[in-house]
Scaffold this active site. Sequence first.
Site, PDB file in Angstrom:
ATOM      1  N   GLU A  33      71.590 -41.752 -13.441  1.00  0.00           N
ATOM      2  CA  GLU A  33      71.180 -42.519 -12.258  1.00  0.00           C
ATOM      3  C   GLU A  33      71.580 -41.808 -10.965  1.00  0.00           C
ATOM      4  O   GLU A  33      70.832 -41.787 -10.004  1.00  0.00           O
ATOM      5  CB  GLU A  33      71.791 -43.936 -12.285  1.00  0.00           C
ATOM      6  CG  GLU A  33      71.175 -44.864 -13.319  1.00  0.00           C
ATOM      7  CD  GLU A  33      69.698 -45.162 -13.061  1.00  0.00           C
ATOM      8  OE1 GLU A  33      69.202 -44.918 -11.953  1.00  0.00           O
ATOM      9  OE2 GLU A  33      69.025 -45.634 -13.997  1.00  0.00           O
ATOM     10  N   TYR A 116      72.211 -50.666  -6.257  1.00  0.00           N
ATOM     11  CA  TYR A 116      71.194 -50.304  -7.257  1.00  0.00           C
ATOM     12  C   TYR A 116      71.855 -49.718  -8.508  1.00  0.00           C
ATOM     13  O   TYR A 116      71.593 -50.148  -9.626  1.00  0.00           O
ATOM     14  CB  TYR A 116      70.178 -49.291  -6.673  1.00  0.00           C
ATOM     15  CG  TYR A 116      69.451 -48.606  -7.778  1.00  0.00           C
ATOM     16  CD1 TYR A 116      68.462 -49.295  -8.482  1.00  0.00           C
ATOM     17  CD2 TYR A 116      69.818 -47.334  -8.209  1.00  0.00           C
ATOM     18  CE1 TYR A 116      67.837 -48.703  -9.574  1.00  0.00           C
ATOM     19  CE2 TYR A 116      69.210 -46.740  -9.295  1.00  0.00           C
ATOM     20  CZ  TYR A 116      68.219 -47.430  -9.968  1.00  0.00           C
ATOM     21  OH  TYR A 116      67.626 -46.861 -11.061  1.00  0.00           O
ATOM     22  N   ASP A 134      65.353 -50.475  -6.661  1.00  0.00           N
ATOM     23  CA  ASP A 134      65.241 -49.179  -5.982  1.00  0.00           C
ATOM     24  C   ASP A 134      63.891 -49.098  -5.254  1.00  0.00           C
ATOM     25  O   ASP A 134      63.153 -50.090  -5.192  1.00  0.00           O
ATOM     26  CB  ASP A 134      65.404 -48.025  -6.987  1.00  0.00           C
ATOM     27  CG  ASP A 134      64.194 -47.883  -7.911  1.00  0.00           C
ATOM     28  OD1 ASP A 134      63.366 -48.816  -7.965  1.00  0.00           O
ATOM     29  OD2 ASP A 134      64.071 -46.829  -8.558  1.00  0.00           O
TER      30      ASP A 134
END
Length: 336
Positions: A33, A116, A134
């Site tokens: 991520e 996020y 996002d």
Amino acid sequence: MCFAEKLISWYQANRRDLPWRRTSDPYHIWISEIMLQQTRVSAVVPYYLRFIRRLPDVPALAAVKDDELRKLWEGLGYYSRASNLKRAACCILSEFSGVFPSSEQDLLTLPGIGPYTAAAIASIAFGRPAAAVDGNVLRVWSRLREDARDLTSASVRKEIKKTLESILPADNPGEFNSAMMELGALVCLPNGAPVCASCPVASFCGACGAGTVSCFPSPRQKPERRVIDKTVFILRMQNEAPLVCRREEKGLLGGLWQFPDLPSHISEFEFLSYLSSHGLRPEGEILQYAKKHIFTHQEWNMRVYCVSVSGSLPEGWFPLAEEMPLPTAYRTCLPE
Ligand code: SF4
């Protein structure tokens, strides 16, 4: 079928096979991520595989030397992401006894983890009912709901997150989040070109039904990118690798290596006096050419002088070695 069921079954049949999707290990999800922020999926895959091979878990990341970490990150840009990873790994060891935190609240206390990323890790690795919002998800959302509000506003994002959490399937929150993001990446594309004919949730989509897809998300003025002039020097002594020096720890590309440079364009005459002030003499032809590098908020407009030199090595300058992380902005200045 409800919205979530349609979306998830489309995702299960169409998702891209990516290495971080074959695991629910929170460390792996986290690394992927962070790498995926501001970077294309195809560019991330080799970096991710190399990173996980070299630093397979939190203790390995916490113990890695800064230069090796920067080297593993070289080319991905936004180097503060890498140093935050290491800081967060140290925090997991010291504050959480080495156990990866599972709640959004705890994850948010770690350096470099924002709302996020916290929601993505909590939902994908731990099955927590957290909606990960996002840019892809916001774009899909704005079209589904014909939502013309400013999607950069923190309060609007919070509200969207809350609404998504009310439809998030309790037994599969991670798949739902991944499916929303994949829909944004593969079907509900940016720049007014979504493939609505292949969209699994078209029957739920306000903008598609009203024929207003091109109006969402509502366009907003992009802040202007600052253009910065620089002169960069590619200097080789006795045909060795070009000379580099260390950047300051703080600020853009902090702590990395760079070719010597000056913050404006200088003439060849000024370049010669620059060399002489550093105890160096040019040997052979001086090449001069232009290069450009674009960051999110600034653009470097670089004039490059490239030449072999003789003299004594200025203090703090070294021939570039394999293990020295050199940002792409500088690497791009090497002659072709
Ligand atoms: Fe996006 Fe079109 Fe699907 Fe609506 S129908 S969510 S605009 S791809």
